[in-house]
Scaffold this motif. Sequence first.
Motif, PDB file in Angstrom:
ATOM      1  N   ILE A   1       9.251  13.698 -33.171  1.00 33.82           N
ATOM      2  CA  ILE A   1      10.184  12.769 -32.545  1.00 33.82           C
ATOM      3  C   ILE A   1      10.624  13.379 -31.216  1.00 33.82           C
ATOM      4  O   ILE A   1      10.759  14.593 -31.103  1.00 33.82           O
ATOM      5  CB  ILE A   1      11.386  12.471 -33.472  1.00 33.82           C
ATOM      6  N   LEU A   3      13.406  13.877 -28.341  1.00 33.48           N
ATOM      7  CA  LEU A   3      14.835  13.797 -28.059  1.00 33.48           C
ATOM      8  C   LEU A   3      14.967  13.458 -26.585  1.00 33.48           C
ATOM      9  O   LEU A   3      14.541  14.224 -25.730  1.00 33.48           O
ATOM     10  CB  LEU A   3      15.524  15.123 -28.363  1.00 33.48           C
ATOM     11  N   SER A   5      17.295  12.368 -23.327  1.00 32.92           N
ATOM     12  CA  SER A   5      18.608  12.235 -22.718  1.00 32.92           C
ATOM     13  C   SER A   5      18.527  12.664 -21.267  1.00 32.92           C
ATOM     14  O   SER A   5      17.980  13.720 -20.956  1.00 32.92           O
ATOM     15  CB  SER A   5      19.631  13.106 -23.451  1.00 32.92           C
ATOM     16  N   ALA A  20      20.215  17.131 -34.371  1.00 38.71           N
ATOM     17  CA  ALA A  20      20.317  16.099 -33.337  1.00 38.71           C
ATOM     18  C   ALA A  20      20.778  14.794 -33.962  1.00 38.71           C
ATOM     19  O   ALA A  20      20.364  14.433 -35.063  1.00 38.71           O
ATOM     20  CB  ALA A  20      18.971  15.901 -32.661  1.00 38.71           C
ATOM     21  N   ARG A  21      21.649  14.093 -33.232  1.00 37.62           N
ATOM     22  CA  ARG A  21      22.117  12.768 -33.645  1.00 37.62           C
ATOM     23  C   ARG A  21      21.930  11.831 -32.472  1.00 37.62           C
ATOM     24  O   ARG A  21      22.120  12.215 -31.316  1.00 37.62           O
ATOM     25  CB  ARG A  21      23.590  12.813 -34.009  1.00 37.62           C
ATOM     26  N   GLY A  22      21.555  10.591 -32.759  1.00 37.09           N
ATOM     27  CA  GLY A  22      21.372   9.622 -31.696  1.00 37.09           C
ATOM     28  C   GLY A  22      20.947   8.277 -32.242  1.00 37.09           C
ATOM     29  O   GLY A  22      21.008   8.028 -33.438  1.00 37.09           O
ATOM     30  N   VAL A  23      20.492   7.434 -31.351  1.00 36.75           N
ATOM     31  CA  VAL A  23      20.028   6.091 -31.695  1.00 36.75           C
ATOM     32  C   VAL A  23      18.511   6.110 -31.682  1.00 36.75           C
ATOM     33  O   VAL A  23      17.892   6.532 -30.695  1.00 36.75           O
ATOM     34  CB  VAL A  23      20.548   5.073 -30.655  1.00 36.75           C
ATOM     35  N   VAL A  24      17.888   5.659 -32.768  1.00 36.45           N
ATOM     36  CA  VAL A  24      16.431   5.636 -32.840  1.00 36.45           C
ATOM     37  C   VAL A  24      15.902   4.522 -31.947  1.00 36.45           C
ATOM     38  O   VAL A  24      16.380   3.391 -31.987  1.00 36.45           O
ATOM     39  CB  VAL A  24      15.947   5.429 -34.292  1.00 36.45           C
ATOM     40  N   GLN A  32      11.780   7.919 -30.356  1.00 30.08           N
ATOM     41  CA  GLN A  32      12.731   8.759 -29.643  1.00 30.08           C
ATOM     42  C   GLN A  32      14.110   8.632 -30.263  1.00 30.08           C
ATOM     43  O   GLN A  32      14.443   7.605 -30.830  1.00 30.08           O
ATOM     44  CB  GLN A  32      12.870   8.314 -28.178  1.00 30.08           C
ATOM     45  N   LEU A  33      14.885   9.712 -30.145  1.00 28.13           N
ATOM     46  CA  LEU A  33      16.320   9.635 -30.356  1.00 28.13           C
ATOM     47  C   LEU A  33      16.936   9.517 -28.979  1.00 28.13           C
ATOM     48  O   LEU A  33      16.758  10.400 -28.140  1.00 28.13           O
ATOM     49  CB  LEU A  33      16.857  10.887 -31.053  1.00 28.13           C
ATOM     50  N   GLN A  34      17.634   8.418 -28.735  1.00 29.01           N
ATOM     51  CA  GLN A  34      18.273   8.184 -27.448  1.00 29.01           C
ATOM     52  C   GLN A  34      19.772   8.350 -27.614  1.00 29.01           C
ATOM     53  O   GLN A  34      20.278   8.334 -28.726  1.00 29.01           O
ATOM     54  CB  GLN A  34      17.919   6.789 -26.940  1.00 29.01           C
ATOM     55  N   VAL A  36      21.436  11.012 -27.295  1.00 30.49           N
ATOM     56  CA  VAL A  36      21.357  12.097 -28.266  1.00 30.49           C
ATOM     57  C   VAL A  36      22.432  13.163 -28.028  1.00 30.49           C
ATOM     58  O   VAL A  36      22.821  13.437 -26.905  1.00 30.49           O
ATOM     59  CB  VAL A  36      19.935  12.714 -28.228  1.00 30.49           C
TER      60      VAL A  36
END
Length: 136
Positions: A1, A3, A5, A20-24, A32-34, A36
């Motif tokens: 995945i 990351l 930002s 990591a935390r974010g919007v998939v 992607q995690l956006q 993040v």
Amino acid sequence: IVLFSHDLSMPLSQGDRVEARGVVGQFQGAVQLQEVEVHRVGRAPLPEPVPISARRAYGWSHMGQRVRVEGRSGGVSLNSFGTMQVTGDDGIELTLYFPESAVRDFDWEHYPRGTQVAATGVVSIYKRTWPYDGGF
């Protein structure tokens, strides 16, 4: 995945463990995690890369794993990231993707077409025929 930002400036090294935390989301098929937030939570030794053929790298069996692939170099493209075509001994052609930081500092002139190369990295799959703008 991936990351992703524009604001993230945390320098990371190989072996750093992160939370990591974010919007998939996705970009050209790459998950992607956006938006993040990333926190370093420790270090771990990298697993040894598994030597595989170009044909096996082009499939799903090693997805997300560190591998080592060997072959003959082909065309090189340099823009914000770099690509090199590599043809394995089995005749399968792969495209290797290099991050921007590697492109900046890499002396590509040492790798003319036909040079025997070995690359270690994490397998992701990209096929132009997928129903995105391509797709990893």
